[in-house]
Design an enzyme around this catalytic site. Structure first.
Site, PDB file in Angstrom:
ATOM      1  N   CYS A   9      29.354 134.105  46.070  1.00 34.07           N
ATOM      2  CA  CYS A   9      27.982 133.983  46.574  1.00 34.07           C
ATOM      3  C   CYS A   9      27.930 134.698  47.924  1.00 34.07           C
ATOM      4  CB  CYS A   9      27.539 132.520  46.653  1.00 34.07           C
ATOM      5  SG  CYS A   9      28.379 131.522  47.903  1.00 34.07           S
ATOM      6  N   ARG A  15      27.088 127.801  46.925  1.00 39.53           N
ATOM      7  CA  ARG A  15      27.102 128.018  45.483  1.00 39.53           C
ATOM      8  C   ARG A  15      28.488 128.311  44.910  1.00 39.53           C
ATOM      9  NH1 ARG A  15      22.473 132.464  45.510  1.00 39.53           N
ATOM     10  NH2 ARG A  15      23.453 132.812  47.538  1.00 39.53           N
ATOM     11  N   ASP A 144      19.875 130.119  46.248  1.00 40.94           N
ATOM     12  CA  ASP A 144      20.653 129.674  47.397  1.00 40.94           C
ATOM     13  C   ASP A 144      20.031 128.398  47.971  1.00 40.94           C
ATOM     14  OD1 ASP A 144      22.198 129.373  49.660  1.00 40.94           O
ATOM     15  OD2 ASP A 144      21.880 131.412  50.392  1.00 40.94           O
TER      16      ASP A 144
END
Length: 180
Positions: A9, A15, A144
């Protein structure tokens, strides 16, 4: 032979560590922990050396996942040792493919949610960034959660869990093919 997977990420604190924890648990449950290595990284180094976001850790713990983590930045040289690089959104997919030293390395980069199994009756997509089982026309980004509320982390976990089942099936097929 070990199959190596890296989730990527932006900063490696939300994440990708969540995906790492979930997929590592799936690999362990399947008895593949001796054959599959799981790790994560970020496309940027903003949080290098930091632990995962406290909200990510909290959501993972509440759902029974363990995570020992230190954020780090993805390096182009890692492509040589990795079998699969899983981007958490299309921006990461593009950045990683541009970073890849060769076309073969770029082909190792896929979107995590491309492994989400579609509902019955859906057709698959010919897009090479997607798994043959990915639902056509679906938004495959994992949003996100960093700038939002805790609920975003729960939603992130749900998306990661959904994709992990299909990912495990694909990795199991590859690992079993190597062993046979």
């Amino acid at each position: 032979m070990t199959f190596r997977v890296c989730f990527v990420c932006t900063g490696n604190i939300c994440r990708s560590p969540m995906a790492e924890a979930v997929f590592r648990a799936r690999v362990d449950e399947a008895g593949l922990d001796a054959l599959v290595e799981v790790e994560s990284a970020g496309t940027d180094g903003w949080h290098e050396g930091e632990n995962a976001d406290p909200r990510a850790r909290s959501v993972l713990e509440e759902h029974g996942y363990a995570l020992e983590h230190t954020a780090r930045r993805f390096e182009a040289s890692w492509f040589a040792r990795l079998d699969l690089v899983l981007a958490l959104d299309s921006g990461h997919l593009e950045a990683l493919r541009l970073l890849a030293p060769t076309e073969e390395d770029a082909a190792k980069v896929r979107l995590l949610r491309s492994f989400t199994r579609p509902p019955a009756g859906h057709r698959s997509s010919p897009d090479p960034s997607r798994s043959p089982s990915a639902p056509q026309g679906a938004d495959l980004d994992v949003p996100d959660p960093y700038y939002g509320a805790r609920r975003g982390f729960v939603e992130c976990l749900e998306m990661v869990e959904e994709a992990s089942d299909g990912l495990l099936a694909a990795v199991r097929d590859d690992v079993e093919g190597q062993v046979a």
